[in-house]
Design a protein around this motif. Structure first.
Motif, PDB file in Angstrom:
ATOM      1  N   ILE A   1       0.834  -1.204   0.000  1.00 28.33           N
ATOM      2  CA  ILE A   1       0.000   0.000   0.000  1.00 28.33           C
ATOM      3  C   ILE A   1       0.867   1.252   0.000  1.00 28.33           C
ATOM      4  CG2 ILE A   1      -1.645   1.341   1.370  1.00 28.33           C
ATOM      5  CD1 ILE A   1      -2.848  -1.335   2.292  1.00 28.33           C
ATOM      6  N   THR A   2       1.920   1.235   0.792  1.00 27.98           N
ATOM      7  CA  THR A   2       2.838   2.376   0.816  1.00 27.98           C
ATOM      8  C   THR A   2       3.449   2.616  -0.554  1.00 27.98           C
ATOM      9  OG1 THR A   2       3.392   1.921   3.136  1.00 27.98           O
ATOM     10  CG2 THR A   2       4.922   3.300   1.894  1.00 27.98           C
ATOM     11  N   GLN A   3       3.848   1.538  -1.223  1.00 25.65           N
ATOM     12  CA  GLN A   3       4.437   1.652  -2.554  1.00 25.65           C
ATOM     13  C   GLN A   3       3.433   2.213  -3.555  1.00 25.65           C
ATOM     14  OE1 GLN A   3       5.924  -2.060  -4.071  1.00 25.65           O
ATOM     15  NE2 GLN A   3       6.331  -1.239  -6.109  1.00 25.65           N
ATOM     16  N   LEU A   4       2.191   1.752  -3.487  1.00 21.92           N
ATOM     17  CA  LEU A   4       1.160   2.226  -4.406  1.00 21.92           C
ATOM     18  C   LEU A   4       0.894   3.718  -4.220  1.00 21.92           C
ATOM     19  CD1 LEU A   4      -1.368  -0.746  -4.140  1.00 21.92           C
ATOM     20  CD2 LEU A   4       0.002  -0.145  -6.144  1.00 21.92           C
ATOM     21  N   VAL A   5       0.840   4.147  -2.975  1.00 24.36           N
ATOM     22  CA  VAL A   5       0.612   5.574  -2.698  1.00 24.36           C
ATOM     23  C   VAL A   5       1.765   6.412  -3.211  1.00 24.36           C
ATOM     24  CG1 VAL A   5       0.364   7.290  -0.861  1.00 24.36           C
ATOM     25  CG2 VAL A   5      -0.867   5.118  -0.713  1.00 24.36           C
ATOM     26  N   ARG A   6       2.993   5.944  -3.012  1.00 26.65           N
ATOM     27  CA  ARG A   6       4.162   6.699  -3.476  1.00 26.65           C
ATOM     28  C   ARG A   6       4.238   6.732  -5.003  1.00 26.65           C
ATOM     29  NH1 ARG A   6       8.461   4.357   1.058  1.00 26.65           N
ATOM     30  NH2 ARG A   6       7.726   5.702   2.762  1.00 26.65           N
ATOM     31  N   GLU A   7       3.817   5.642  -5.660  1.00 30.53           N
ATOM     32  CA  GLU A   7       3.789   5.628  -7.122  1.00 30.53           C
ATOM     33  C   GLU A   7       2.815   6.672  -7.645  1.00 30.53           C
ATOM     34  OE1 GLU A   7       5.381   4.027  -9.509  1.00 30.53           O
ATOM     35  OE2 GLU A   7       6.715   2.918  -8.188  1.00 30.53           O
ATOM     36  N   GLN A   8       1.663   6.780  -6.992  1.00 22.37           N
ATOM     37  CA  GLN A   8       0.687   7.788  -7.402  1.00 22.37           C
ATOM     38  C   GLN A   8       1.256   9.188  -7.225  1.00 22.37           C
ATOM     39  OE1 GLN A   8      -3.755   6.853  -6.805  1.00 22.37           O
ATOM     40  NE2 GLN A   8      -2.775   6.116  -4.959  1.00 22.37           N
ATOM     41  N   SER A   9       1.938   9.393  -6.106  1.00 25.08           N
ATOM     42  CA  SER A   9       2.519  10.705  -5.845  1.00 25.08           C
ATOM     43  C   SER A   9       3.574  11.043  -6.882  1.00 25.08           C
ATOM     44  CB  SER A   9       3.141  10.730  -4.444  1.00 25.08           C
ATOM     45  OG  SER A   9       2.174  10.454  -3.460  1.00 25.08           O
ATOM     46  N   LYS A  10       4.369  10.043  -7.271  1.00 28.97           N
ATOM     47  CA  LYS A  10       5.416  10.269  -8.270  1.00 28.97           C
ATOM     48  C   LYS A  10       4.812  10.646  -9.608  1.00 28.97           C
ATOM     49  CE  LYS A  10       7.786   6.663  -9.363  1.00 28.97           C
ATOM     50  NZ  LYS A  10       8.746   5.543  -9.221  1.00 28.97           N
ATOM     51  N   ASP A  11       3.757   9.919 -10.026  1.00 31.46           N
ATOM     52  CA  ASP A  11       3.087  10.240 -11.284  1.00 31.46           C
ATOM     53  C   ASP A  11       2.478  11.627 -11.238  1.00 31.46           C
ATOM     54  OD1 ASP A  11       3.711   7.869 -12.419  1.00 31.46           O
ATOM     55  OD2 ASP A  11       1.787   6.904 -12.050  1.00 31.46           O
ATOM     56  N   HIS A  12       1.896  11.985 -10.094  1.00 31.99           N
ATOM     57  CA  HIS A  12       1.254  13.292  -9.965  1.00 31.99           C
ATOM     58  C   HIS A  12       2.279  14.409 -10.081  1.00 31.99           C
ATOM     59  CE1 HIS A  12      -1.784  16.160  -8.432  1.00 31.99           C
ATOM     60  NE2 HIS A  12      -0.753  16.723  -7.816  1.00 31.99           N
ATOM     61  N   ASN A  13       3.426  14.220  -9.444  1.00 28.05           N
ATOM     62  CA  ASN A  13       4.447  15.262  -9.468  1.00 28.05           C
ATOM     63  C   ASN A  13       5.042  15.442 -10.856  1.00 28.05           C
ATOM     64  OD1 ASN A  13       4.164  15.804  -6.751  1.00 28.05           O
ATOM     65  ND2 ASN A  13       5.684  14.275  -6.141  1.00 28.05           N
ATOM     66  N   SER A  14       5.195  14.339 -11.597  1.00 26.01           N
ATOM     67  CA  SER A  14       5.823  14.437 -12.906  1.00 26.01           C
ATOM     68  C   SER A  14       4.871  14.986 -13.956  1.00 26.01           C
ATOM     69  CB  SER A  14       6.335  13.060 -13.353  1.00 26.01           C
ATOM     70  OG  SER A  14       5.257  12.155 -13.472  1.00 26.01           O
ATOM     71  N   ASN A  15       3.601  14.706 -13.807  1.00 29.95           N
ATOM     72  CA  ASN A  15       2.620  15.187 -14.770  1.00 29.95           C
ATOM     73  C   ASN A  15       1.243  15.171 -14.137  1.00 29.95           C
ATOM     74  OD1 ASN A  15       0.976  15.834 -16.885  1.00 29.95           O
ATOM     75  ND2 ASN A  15       1.819  14.344 -18.309  1.00 29.95           N
ATOM     76  N   PRO A  16       0.812  16.287 -13.545  1.00 30.70           N
ATOM     77  CA  PRO A  16      -0.479  16.313 -12.865  1.00 30.70           C
ATOM     78  C   PRO A  16      -1.664  16.150 -13.798  1.00 30.70           C
ATOM     79  CG  PRO A  16       0.463  18.513 -13.007  1.00 30.70           C
ATOM     80  CD  PRO A  16       1.523  17.565 -13.465  1.00 30.70           C
ATOM     81  N   PHE A  17      -1.425  16.257 -15.114  1.00 30.63           N
ATOM     82  CA  PHE A  17      -2.517  16.136 -16.084  1.00 30.63           C
ATOM     83  C   PHE A  17      -2.572  14.751 -16.716  1.00 30.63           C
ATOM     84  CE2 PHE A  17      -1.048  20.549 -16.033  1.00 30.63           C
ATOM     85  CZ  PHE A  17      -2.201  21.170 -15.597  1.00 30.63           C
TER      86      PHE A  17
END
Length: 215
Positions: free
Chosen positions: A132-148
């Motif tokens: 779960i921690t990994q999944l949340v961090r993956e989402q955060s990484k995707d959001h930071n690199s391209n919020p759209f």
């Protein structure tokens, strides 16, 4: 931890603050909750329906424990009710242990092939908390690199789909990659004919895949 049968099917409107996980109140004090604390921001709410954890406003987790698998078919009804009542992206985490391993293939077919959801096996709650921690961090990484980015969900879940396809008899890493490259999704793979599969993996494996998916 077993599932209560009187949970409402729909999760309702849950707002998940960025970088947080919203957990079902029933998990307060559990090992998985204790291990998540300090790694991610975990808050608890009542009224999440059949959902155990919300990773975002659109992605949630349903947790199937070893006890759930051994107890009978209640967990199956829970998953079907969730899928019929929600448009959320559901990730099913299943405890695959020595005791529950005998049920795993049947659960995999139900979750992935019949309900079109993502299944991720774990050994215990400690491993589940790491996932779960990994999944949340993956989402955060995707959001930071391209919020759209509109395909965050599919990019996040792709590795799990790849692992799932590998579990089909006769299919390893190489063939799983070829199949996903050719068909693009498990849904299309399930609808493929033996002839279409033969082009990718040969006659013998194609027949194994078709028998597994259609049985």
């Amino acid at each position: 931890m077993t599932t209560k049968a009187n949970f409402p099917a729909a999760a309702g409107s849950v707002v998940v603050p960025y970088g947080h996980v919203v957990g079902n109140e029933k998990w307060r004090g559990s090992e998985i909750a204790q291990r998540l604390q300090g790694k991610i921001k975990l808050i608890f709410e009542d009224g999440l329906g059949l959902v155990d954890f919300h990773l975002s406003n659109k992605i949630c987790i349903l947790y199937i424990s070893e006890a759930d698998l051994v107890a009978g078919d209640d967990f199956k009804r829970r998953l079907v009710r969730f899928r019929n009542a929600n448009s959320l992206g559901g990730i099913v985490i299943v405890e695959r242990t020595q005791i529950s391993d005998q049920y795993f293939i049947a659960v995999q077919k139900l979750v992935v092939l019949e309900l079109g959801m993502v299944l991720l096996p774990v050994a215990n709650q400690a491993e589940a908390s790491q996932l779960i921690t990994q999944l949340v961090r993956e989402q955060s990484k995707d959001h930071n690199s391209n919020p759209f980015l509109r395909k965050q969900c599919s990019q996040l879940l792709e590795p799990s789909v790849f692992r799932t396809v590998q579990q089909i008899p006769g299919v390893g890493k190489t063939k799983a990659l070829l199949l996903l490259q050719q068909f693009g999704s498990i849904h299309r793979l399930c609808n493929a004919s033996v002839e279409e599969l033969e082009v990718v993996v040969g006659q013998t494996v194609a027949q194994q895949i078709h028998t597994f998916l259609c049985s």
